[in-house]
Design a protein around this motif. Sequence first.
Motif, PDB file in Angstrom:
ATOM      1  N   PHE A 346       9.494   8.885  -3.183  1.00 23.34           N
ATOM      2  CA  PHE A 346       8.300   9.198  -3.964  1.00 23.34           C
ATOM      3  C   PHE A 346       7.108   8.460  -3.366  1.00 23.34           C
ATOM      4  O   PHE A 346       7.120   7.227  -3.251  1.00 23.34           O
ATOM      5  N   LEU A 347       6.088   9.218  -2.968  1.00 18.84           N
ATOM      6  CA  LEU A 347       4.840   8.643  -2.465  1.00 18.84           C
ATOM      7  C   LEU A 347       3.805   8.754  -3.576  1.00 18.84           C
ATOM      8  O   LEU A 347       3.410   9.864  -3.950  1.00 18.84           O
ATOM      9  N   ILE A 348       3.359   7.626  -4.094  1.00 14.54           N
ATOM     10  CA  ILE A 348       2.471   7.635  -5.255  1.00 14.54           C
ATOM     11  C   ILE A 348       1.116   7.062  -4.867  1.00 14.54           C
ATOM     12  O   ILE A 348       1.008   5.910  -4.443  1.00 14.54           O
ATOM     13  N   ASP A 349       0.086   7.871  -5.016  1.00 11.87           N
ATOM     14  CA  ASP A 349      -1.295   7.456  -4.770  1.00 11.87           C
ATOM     15  C   ASP A 349      -1.703   6.480  -5.875  1.00 11.87           C
ATOM     16  O   ASP A 349      -1.636   6.817  -7.063  1.00 11.87           O
ATOM     17  N   VAL A 350      -2.115   5.264  -5.483  1.00 12.25           N
ATOM     18  CA  VAL A 350      -2.521   4.264  -6.475  1.00 12.25           C
ATOM     19  C   VAL A 350      -3.976   3.847  -6.259  1.00 12.25           C
ATOM     20  O   VAL A 350      -4.399   2.763  -6.679  1.00 12.25           O
ATOM     21  N   SER A 351      -4.769   4.698  -5.620  1.00 10.36           N
ATOM     22  CA  SER A 351      -6.189   4.408  -5.439  1.00 10.36           C
ATOM     23  C   SER A 351      -6.896   4.455  -6.791  1.00 10.36           C
ATOM     24  O   SER A 351      -6.322   4.884  -7.806  1.00 10.36           O
ATOM     25  N   HIS A 352      -8.146   4.043  -6.793  1.00  8.95           N
ATOM     26  CA  HIS A 352      -8.912   3.982  -8.050  1.00  8.95           C
ATOM     27  C   HIS A 352      -8.944   5.334  -8.791  1.00  8.95           C
ATOM     28  O   HIS A 352      -8.689   5.367 -10.010  1.00  8.95           O
ATOM     29  N   PRO A 353      -9.233   6.458  -8.115  1.00 10.52           N
ATOM     30  CA  PRO A 353      -9.240   7.743  -8.843  1.00 10.52           C
ATOM     31  C   PRO A 353      -7.880   8.077  -9.450  1.00 10.52           C
ATOM     32  O   PRO A 353      -7.819   8.644 -10.547  1.00 10.52           O
ATOM     33  N   ALA A 354      -6.789   7.742  -8.759  1.00  9.81           N
ATOM     34  CA  ALA A 354      -5.456   8.051  -9.278  1.00  9.81           C
ATOM     35  C   ALA A 354      -5.149   7.244 -10.537  1.00  9.81           C
ATOM     36  O   ALA A 354      -4.583   7.753 -11.503  1.00  9.81           O
ATOM     37  N   VAL A 355      -5.547   5.959 -10.528  1.00  6.02           N
ATOM     38  CA  VAL A 355      -5.302   5.106 -11.693  1.00  6.02           C
ATOM     39  C   VAL A 355      -6.173   5.540 -12.860  1.00  6.02           C
ATOM     40  O   VAL A 355      -5.717   5.665 -14.004  1.00  6.02           O
ATOM     41  N   GLN A 356      -7.464   5.820 -12.578  1.00  8.70           N
ATOM     42  CA  GLN A 356      -8.403   6.193 -13.635  1.00  8.70           C
ATOM     43  C   GLN A 356      -8.039   7.515 -14.300  1.00  8.70           C
ATOM     44  O   GLN A 356      -8.242   7.701 -15.491  1.00  8.70           O
ATOM     45  N   GLU A 443       0.763  -1.496 -14.196  1.00  2.00           N
ATOM     46  CA  GLU A 443       0.087  -2.781 -14.379  1.00  2.00           C
ATOM     47  C   GLU A 443      -0.341  -3.368 -13.034  1.00  2.00           C
ATOM     48  O   GLU A 443      -1.414  -3.974 -12.926  1.00  2.00           O
ATOM     49  N   MET A 444       0.489  -3.197 -12.005  1.00  2.00           N
ATOM     50  CA  MET A 444       0.161  -3.763 -10.691  1.00  2.00           C
ATOM     51  C   MET A 444      -1.175  -3.250 -10.174  1.00  2.00           C
ATOM     52  O   MET A 444      -1.950  -3.997  -9.567  1.00  2.00           O
ATOM     53  N   PHE A 445      -1.439  -1.987 -10.401  1.00  2.62           N
ATOM     54  CA  PHE A 445      -2.614  -1.370  -9.783  1.00  2.62           C
ATOM     55  C   PHE A 445      -3.685  -0.964 -10.806  1.00  2.62           C
ATOM     56  O   PHE A 445      -4.608  -0.230 -10.467  1.00  2.62           O
ATOM     57  N   GLN A 446      -3.594  -1.462 -12.043  1.00  2.00           N
ATOM     58  CA  GLN A 446      -4.523  -1.003 -13.068  1.00  2.00           C
ATOM     59  C   GLN A 446      -5.968  -1.392 -12.777  1.00  2.00           C
ATOM     60  O   GLN A 446      -6.897  -0.718 -13.226  1.00  2.00           O
ATOM     61  N   ASP A 447      -6.168  -2.443 -12.015  1.00  2.00           N
ATOM     62  CA  ASP A 447      -7.527  -2.875 -11.677  1.00  2.00           C
ATOM     63  C   ASP A 447      -7.895  -2.546 -10.233  1.00  2.00           C
ATOM     64  O   ASP A 447      -8.863  -3.117  -9.689  1.00  2.00           O
ATOM     65  N   ASN A 448      -7.140  -1.661  -9.617  1.00  2.00           N
ATOM     66  CA  ASN A 448      -7.393  -1.311  -8.222  1.00  2.00           C
ATOM     67  C   ASN A 448      -8.727  -0.565  -8.109  1.00  2.00           C
ATOM     68  O   ASN A 448      -8.941   0.459  -8.751  1.00  2.00           O
ATOM     69  N   SER A 449      -9.622  -1.107  -7.311  1.00  3.85           N
ATOM     70  CA  SER A 449     -10.956  -0.478  -7.158  1.00  3.85           C
ATOM     71  C   SER A 449     -11.096   0.224  -5.815  1.00  3.85           C
ATOM     72  O   SER A 449     -12.180   0.722  -5.480  1.00  3.85           O
ATOM     73  N   ILE A 450     -10.015   0.268  -5.041  1.00  2.00           N
ATOM     74  CA  ILE A 450     -10.088   0.874  -3.705  1.00  2.00           C
ATOM     75  C   ILE A 450     -10.167   2.392  -3.827  1.00  2.00           C
ATOM     76  O   ILE A 450      -9.386   3.031  -4.553  1.00  2.00           O
ATOM     77  N   ILE A 451     -11.143   2.959  -3.134  1.00  2.00           N
ATOM     78  CA  ILE A 451     -11.284   4.418  -3.069  1.00  2.00           C
ATOM     79  C   ILE A 451     -10.962   4.845  -1.644  1.00  2.00           C
ATOM     80  O   ILE A 451     -11.617   4.419  -0.692  1.00  2.00           O
ATOM     81  N   GLY A 452      -9.977   5.646  -1.477  1.00  2.00           N
ATOM     82  CA  GLY A 452      -9.556   6.087  -0.149  1.00  2.00           C
ATOM     83  C   GLY A 452      -8.088   6.458  -0.182  1.00  2.00           C
ATOM     84  O   GLY A 452      -7.338   6.028  -1.073  1.00  2.00           O
ATOM     85  N   SER A 453      -7.669   7.254   0.781  1.00  2.00           N
ATOM     86  CA  SER A 453      -6.299   7.738   0.778  1.00  2.00           C
ATOM     87  C   SER A 453      -5.730   7.753   2.188  1.00  2.00           C
ATOM     88  O   SER A 453      -6.282   8.412   3.078  1.00  2.00           O
ATOM     89  N   ALA A 454      -4.628   7.038   2.379  1.00  2.99           N
ATOM     90  CA  ALA A 454      -3.894   7.063   3.647  1.00  2.99           C
ATOM     91  C   ALA A 454      -2.646   7.923   3.476  1.00  2.99           C
ATOM     92  O   ALA A 454      -1.518   7.483   3.708  1.00  2.99           O
ATOM     93  N   LEU A 455      -2.855   9.169   3.069  1.00  6.54           N
ATOM     94  CA  LEU A 455      -1.730  10.059   2.805  1.00  6.54           C
ATOM     95  C   LEU A 455      -0.899  10.293   4.061  1.00  6.54           C
ATOM     96  O   LEU A 455       0.337  10.261   4.007  1.00  6.54           O
ATOM     97  N   GLY A 456      -1.577  10.516   5.197  1.00  2.92           N
ATOM     98  CA  GLY A 456      -0.850  10.768   6.446  1.00  2.92           C
ATOM     99  C   GLY A 456       0.091   9.636   6.818  1.00  2.92           C
ATOM    100  O   GLY A 456       1.296   9.849   7.036  1.00  2.92           O
ATOM    101  N   PRO A 457      -0.402   8.396   6.884  1.00  2.00           N
ATOM    102  CA  PRO A 457       0.500   7.272   7.159  1.00  2.00           C
ATOM    103  C   PRO A 457       1.609   7.116   6.116  1.00  2.00           C
ATOM    104  O   PRO A 457       2.740   6.746   6.464  1.00  2.00           O
ATOM    105  N   ALA A 458       1.305   7.399   4.851  1.00  2.00           N
ATOM    106  CA  ALA A 458       2.342   7.308   3.811  1.00  2.00           C
ATOM    107  C   ALA A 458       3.447   8.333   4.070  1.00  2.00           C
ATOM    108  O   ALA A 458       4.636   8.048   3.903  1.00  2.00           O
ATOM    109  N   LEU A 459       3.057   9.534   4.488  1.00  4.38           N
ATOM    110  CA  LEU A 459       4.049  10.553   4.828  1.00  4.38           C
ATOM    111  C   LEU A 459       4.896  10.116   6.019  1.00  4.38           C
ATOM    112  O   LEU A 459       6.115  10.306   6.040  1.00  4.38           O
TER     113      LEU A 459
END
Length: 940
Positions: A346-356, A443-459
């Motif tokens: 499972f590859l889960i996006d935890v960037s700011h938009p995903a958390v929000q 909880e780990m990423f609830q305050d994550n403010s990073i905007i960006g996606s490294a989907l390719g490297p995650a794949l």
Amino acid sequence: MASPGQLPPGWIAEWNEPNQRYLFINTETSHTQWEEPVGGEVAAEPEQAPVAPAHGGGKRRLYAAGQTQAYYSTDTLATEPAYNYGGGSSEATLVGGQQAQPAAGGQLFTPGLAGENQFQGQQGGGQPAYYQPDQPAYAQHQQPAYGQQPQPGVDGLTNQFSAMGMGGAGGQKQFQLNTVNMLTSPPEPRDLHVPPPEIRLPPNSCISPSPTAIADPSYQRLTLNAVPTTSSLLGKAKIPLALVITPYRSLEEGDPPVPLVSDVIARCRRCRAYINPFVQFIDGGNRWRCCVCNMSNEVPQTFDWDQARNQPGDRWARAELNHAVVEYVAPTEYMVRAPQPAVYVFLIDVSHPAVQSGMVATATRALLENLDRIPDEDNITKVGIICYDVSLYFFSMAPGSTDSTMLVVSDIDDVFLPKPTDLLVNLSEARPALESLLGRIGEMFQDNSIIGSALGPALQAGSKLMAPIGGKILALSCSLPSVGEGALKNREDPKLLGTSKESSLLQAASSFYKTFAIDCSRAQVTVDMFLFSSGYQDVASLANLPHYTTGQTYYYPAFNAARSEDALKFAHEFGEVIAMPIMLECITRVRASRGLRLASFHGNFFVRSTDLLALPTVPQNQNYAIEIELEDTLTAPFVVLQTSMLHTTYFGERRLRVITTAYPTTSNLSEIFASADQIALITLLANKAVERSLSYKLEDARDYIFKKLVEIFVTYKNSMTAGGAGASAQLAMAENLKMLPVLVLGLLKNVGVRQSAQIPPDIRAYSQALLTSLPAQLLIPYLYPTFYSLHTMPPEAGTVGENGVIMPPALPLTSERLERHGLFLIEDGQTIFLWVGRDAVPQLIMDVFDLPNYEVLRGGKTTLPVLDNPFSQRINAVIQKTREMRRGVYYPHLYVVKEDGEPPLRLWALSALIQDRADVLPSYQQFISSVKEKVNGVGY
């Protein structure tokens, strides 16, 4: 042959105006032959002459005195059923018990159904009582389930034919061609549930009397159930020959399981086809002749031995001789390596938009709740979790521990695994740590403010993690990939929409997603994409990953888990995908009789060689289409198509699934048309349309579909009607293809193909992904939605019957059926609209929505309350059945649409009523009139 005026006993003659010659018919032997009026040669390929009226038009039939009554007696015709899909009637078909009348020019059509079987709302001055409607005209007729055989009726005219010896040579049933006039036969929704034309094989072609010897069309179906003997005849018909398969379809309640053979596998020595119900036993039963290549093979010694009882067995009871669909337990020689366990990463996006948006919390909770549903019968399934934003976050879970360790990899240019072990863990052994981790990721990423996606490297990381084994990657992404391999830019340009350059937005912007997908395919890895962006996400590029790896794309635009409907839809579909049984390490090959060649392939897979399809994992209910060409003249009375899938089950057993279907051959053009399967045909056209829109332009795709439809009509008119090539006031088509025009119109109006400058490219790309992968059960409503009147539905609708919840009768897709005081449901398998008329009585609003009146009702995405009254419970039962009745994981959103509500939502709902005119798109009547003009030569 004597002249028509001096016929021997038992012969009749017909003058055929277009061909300028006589057709002589022996009513005792069924022998027919064409002859020129003076000294002409007998035609090389006699065609079966359709029955024509004895008066008027371009055909004259000469009968002995008194014979005409056998064909045209009112008493005989009055017994002919209005619908006869079993293929036992002539063109003189009855509707409503009235005799069919000949059309101008000698053509004879089934009278139109306009005004019949239409569900009429109550009329009158006062407000109608929505609880007790008048019974609809066809409420007595039960709508058959998709693929269910209707009950046969009295077939008087066919009996007359049989008595005259015209039932076909050698006892073989003939496909009977019934013609309808499309101008007077409006679309009838029930016709979409009629089974395809029956496969009518020659006598003794099947060694088993079992009905399961013919594959159910939900597994495998051909566009033509009678295969032309020559390529020129196929070209003349203008109907493409293609095989549509859903080889791993789900089993619903009442479906028979696929039989399992575990003792011996009998295969042809030459073509490697598997023994099946269409082979022949020769040499006293010691040998069998292959039905694909005619090779003679020895019967294995253990074929007649019952291993379970350790005694001689009954050969004729073997599953592979009685079932078209069987599975074999594969021996070791079918394995390149030992069967591998099922693997899920499972590859889960935890960037700011995903958390929000709430996606992270919803995904982890859904995964936690569905851990028990992940296929893991033998406790061998492995799982891994990788989170990502602009970095990668791996989680090490030691077996037996409740703790997990997070390992961060920031170098995304050269992806590596930070630890050799414990990143991919056994599901049962690491269950405590996995449950603990899923509860803490939010909880780990609830305050994550990073905007960006490294989907390719995650794949790439996910692929490395499972590369030695293979399996399924489920990638969840909330934004456009922005860093590392596969980074994309926003290329959404409103100025391109509706222009010839729009197709460029539907093609992949980066080669990474295709090349990486092909690498995944080689490593037996499938990628499923779950996309949630509130903005542009380039679905067209990302959908390449599922397309080449046998995966699926799921799209949730503007996802917001704060709306319970959004969270429920995603959680349901995500859970169903996780719980779905899958085939692993699958390779598929379709074998065809000599003379047939597999020409091109459509669907989500990678073609490894000319006829070998690589499917790393196979999900249930995914559809594929294969076009077939004729290389040589077919001389055999029937041909065979056999699909074989070598795969590993999710519980670690190597198996072979084999699906075999036989089809008769014919040199008769009328039989080709009478055997055409409109559902298989529109499935192929949907795939071809998407392919052309990507290779050329959207306009080319629309032109191709329309021209193909016109070509079929032109051929039918010129070859199957008495009018021939001249202009005609009617538009003739075979009855079994009568819904093809409205399905083509539905395809032309589908957002994947539709002419419009208002459709975002992501929406269009997702629709195209659906068009090329949905099984027929989902594709047909996606092209021709279902439309119900709820305020006037019969009393039994919404209640539980013998086969579950009883659905209301479907209406034609036109707004003419909408009433200002009514409540209607429109659904296409992906979305449900509940249309509320502006004059709906307060009691209806109260009983359905628990609100005092129409004015306080709000439109939009909603969940309908279940109230303590019968009408509310019946409507909720209909909606629930709508969400559950088809194969697939989809959970459609429900939108309340007020007649005078928000224009965008109202127009969206009305666009599903495809028989109406919308913007620049024609109504069904305008469309069918334009087809008629083209058929008659206007514009050519």
